[in-house]
Design a protein around this motif. Structure first.
Motif: not given
Length: 119
Positions: A70-80, A38-39, A91-95, A51-57
């Motif tokens: 980035q929010e969608r990327t974080a959700l994908a990582v959260r549920h992977d 989250a921070r 990733a949950r904190g980021v999302a 650079s975003p908290p979670i890499p995305m391309e």
């Protein structure tokens, strides 16, 4: 409260001041991945060209689209299930932080609601 050039700038539906205040009220324990995520997301949202908290391309050119991606990327990582539990909590904190910035939720988890109310 005004913090330099941020008060007039909005990020998603939040003002720079709201995001700054949320950063001030987040737990600071370094051993907890969810508050760390989250921070990182709140800090990044104030300057989404870093650079975003979670890499995305690929990374969209528009700042708002970058936040949404980035929010969608974080959700994908959260549920992977292939990700470690710590990575998923981060990733949950980021999302959650980006969801709050984008207006998907009225309250930022991990922060007392009164800390960001009235803005």
């Amino acid at each position: 409260m005004s913090i330099g050039t941020l008060p007039q700038r909005t990020v998603g539906i939040r003002s720079g001041d709201e995001i700054h205040d949320a950063l001030q009220h987040l737990p600071t324990r370094r051993d907890k991945p969810r508050p760390q995520g989250a921070r990182a997301a709140l800090g990044w949202a104030l300057d989404p060209w870093k650079s975003p908290p979670i890499p995305m391309e690929p990374s969209p050119a528009d700042a708002l689209l970058r936040l949404m991606a980035q929010e969608r990327t974080a959700l994908a990582v959260r549920h992977d299930p292939r990700q470690s539990p710590q990575q998923r909590r981060y990733a949950r904190g980021v999302a959650q932080a980006l969801g709050w910035i984008l207006g998907y939720t009225p309250d930022l988890p991990l922060v007392r609601p009164e800390a960001t109310a009235g803005r």
